[in-house]
Scaffold this motif. Structure first.
Motif, PDB file in Angstrom:
ATOM      1  N   GLY A 184      14.235  61.601 -51.569  1.00 21.31           N
ATOM      2  CA  GLY A 184      14.566  60.524 -50.655  1.00 21.31           C
ATOM      3  C   GLY A 184      15.766  59.693 -51.047  1.00 21.31           C
ATOM      4  O   GLY A 184      16.147  58.775 -50.315  1.00 21.31           O
ATOM      5  N   LYS A 186      19.393  58.406 -51.303  1.00 19.10           N
ATOM      6  CA  LYS A 186      20.578  58.517 -50.452  1.00 19.10           C
ATOM      7  C   LYS A 186      21.813  58.416 -51.332  1.00 19.10           C
ATOM      8  O   LYS A 186      22.467  57.381 -51.427  1.00 19.10           O
ATOM      9  N   ASP A 188      24.956  61.237 -53.355  1.00 17.45           N
ATOM     10  CA  ASP A 188      25.426  62.563 -53.754  1.00 17.45           C
ATOM     11  C   ASP A 188      25.064  62.789 -55.214  1.00 17.45           C
ATOM     12  O   ASP A 188      25.016  61.847 -56.015  1.00 17.45           O
ATOM     13  N   ARG A 336      33.734  61.783 -51.369  1.00 14.91           N
ATOM     14  CA  ARG A 336      32.841  60.805 -50.740  1.00 14.91           C
ATOM     15  C   ARG A 336      33.610  59.585 -50.248  1.00 14.91           C
ATOM     16  O   ARG A 336      33.343  59.053 -49.165  1.00 14.91           O
ATOM     17  N   PRO A 343      27.008  63.677 -44.435  1.00 14.99           N
ATOM     18  CA  PRO A 343      25.707  63.730 -45.121  1.00 14.99           C
ATOM     19  C   PRO A 343      25.858  63.859 -46.637  1.00 14.99           C
ATOM     20  O   PRO A 343      26.854  64.379 -47.139  1.00 14.99           O
ATOM     21  N   TYR A 344      24.833  63.400 -47.337  1.00 15.71           N
ATOM     22  CA  TYR A 344      24.840  63.510 -48.796  1.00 15.71           C
ATOM     23  C   TYR A 344      24.675  64.966 -49.207  1.00 15.71           C
ATOM     24  O   TYR A 344      24.020  65.757 -48.517  1.00 15.71           O
TER      25      TYR A 344
END
Length: 365
Positions: A184, A186, A188, A336, A343-344
């Motif tokens: 879960g 959030k 990278d 990033r 999305p990660y």
């Protein structure tokens, strides 16, 4: 103060390693220096992100390096495809957050991070959070250290106390977790793949005839420690080998764990050991020697070591790509920053298994 001295020693070592690396290109530092009328030392400092010059001079050096082909076209094309500016207009400040529990591999991570960021003129520094982890103490330290004003944060494995990791991951700054991410999360992540490395170890031992394979490793203190044990069980099941947890040295390793391991070695008589924790390998090797177990004649041993220790024989060991993970993490950070809404992603860097002198084909039934 001790932490800063320790960091200075590491960065000095890294600088020496990097400065000794040959540049395998037709365009050299000397070529760029001659083009601009600068010294080789000035050009080197500019490309490695070191202080001591104006930003205008630094940008002139890196732009000249691009024009002369010091960076290959493939490198530039790859960066631009990821929306990363090869030669940014400002120098960014990145922070590697670490605690002393991970100092064994910090140097390798820093080498990779530093080498990659040096090409862009950015800097990477280490910060060590305090051991006090109350909400107030953490908030005060974050404010004093200016973490929220950094351009990006790298959160290393083994952050202790454990309360620090979720606190750091919640900061509103681009972040890369250098660890297996919690469910879960959030963020990278980039990590050297210890799950795959553990699987490789079991697969190799099975290929040379071992079936009574014992896993040795604390599975309590870190997420990655538990994942290694899970990988071991996965591999054993894949080869249809029975896994009885009580026959392995797992759980929390207290001060008496080596004595408990001695008893298990005598009771279960394994033909091979996979030692999953870098800091435990030397102790296990000495215990086996004290028990009169010859390695690898009586007992084969694979250690998940960060590096080959000088005090031990050449080990059969996965070659953990720690330095390469630092290099890759730097790329992921720049990606990033350039792509904040995508999305990660979680990246695992796989290495190879090196066969040393601590494993042999099983001749026991």
């Amino acid at each position: 103060m001790r932490a800063q001295t320790w960091y200075d020693a590491y960065t000095t070592s890294i600088a020496e390693v990097i400065s000794s690396m040959p540049v395998v290109k037709s365009v050299t530092l000397r070529t760029i220096a001659a083009e601009l009328g600068l010294t080789v030392q000035t050009v080197s400092k500019a490309l490695k992100g070191r202080p001591g010059m104006s930003e205008a001079t630094r940008q002139l050096v890196v732009q000249t390096a691009e024009r002369l082909g010091y960076f290959t076209k493939e490198q530039i094309r790859s960066l631009r495809a990821d929306r990363i500016i090869p030669y940014p207009l400002e120098r960014k400040r990145f922070v590697l957050l670490q605690t002393s529990h991970s100092s064994g591999f910090l140097r390798l991570l820093l080498e990779g991070l530093h080498e990659r960021f040096a090409a862009f003129g950015h800097q990477i520094e280490v910060m060590i959070p305090p051991s006090v982890a109350t909400e107030k103490a953490m908030n005060d330290w974050i404010e004093r250290s200016g973490l929220e004003y950094a351009d990006g944060l790298f959160v290393a494995a083994s952050i202790m106390p454990k309360e620090w990791e979720p606190k750091l991951l919640a900061l509103p700054v681009p972040k890369i977790l250098l660890n297996f991410p919690p469910l879960g999360a959030k963020v990278d992540s980039v990590v050297w793949d210890l799950y795959e490395a553990t699987y490789q170890a079991v697969a190799y031992l099975r290929s040379i005839g071992h079936v009574r394979i014992m896993y040795v490793g604390d599975t309590h203190r870190q997420r990655g420690y538990l994942l290694r044990w899970q990988a071991f069980v996965h591999a054993m099941n894949e080869f249809r080998l029975e896994v009885e947890p009580s026959a392995h040295s797992i759980g929390e390793h207290t001060s008496s764990w080596l004595e408990e391991l001695r008893e298990k070695l005598e009771r279960f008589t394994p033909t091979a050991i996979v030692c999953g924790i870098d800091g435990e390998v030397a102790g296990v090797y000495r215990l086996c020697s004290d028990m009169g177990l010859r390695i690898p004649d009586d007992l084969s041993m694979i250690g998940l070591l960060n590096e080959q220790p000088a005090s031990l024989p050449p080990f059969t060991m996965p070659l953990l790509p720690i330095r390469e993970s630092g290099y890759r993490a730097a790329d992921r950070m720049l990606w990033r920053i350039a792509n904040p809404t995508l999305p990660y992603e979680h990246i695992r860097i796989q290495g190879e298994l090196r066969i040393g002198r601590t494993t042999a084909r099983n001749g026991r039934s």
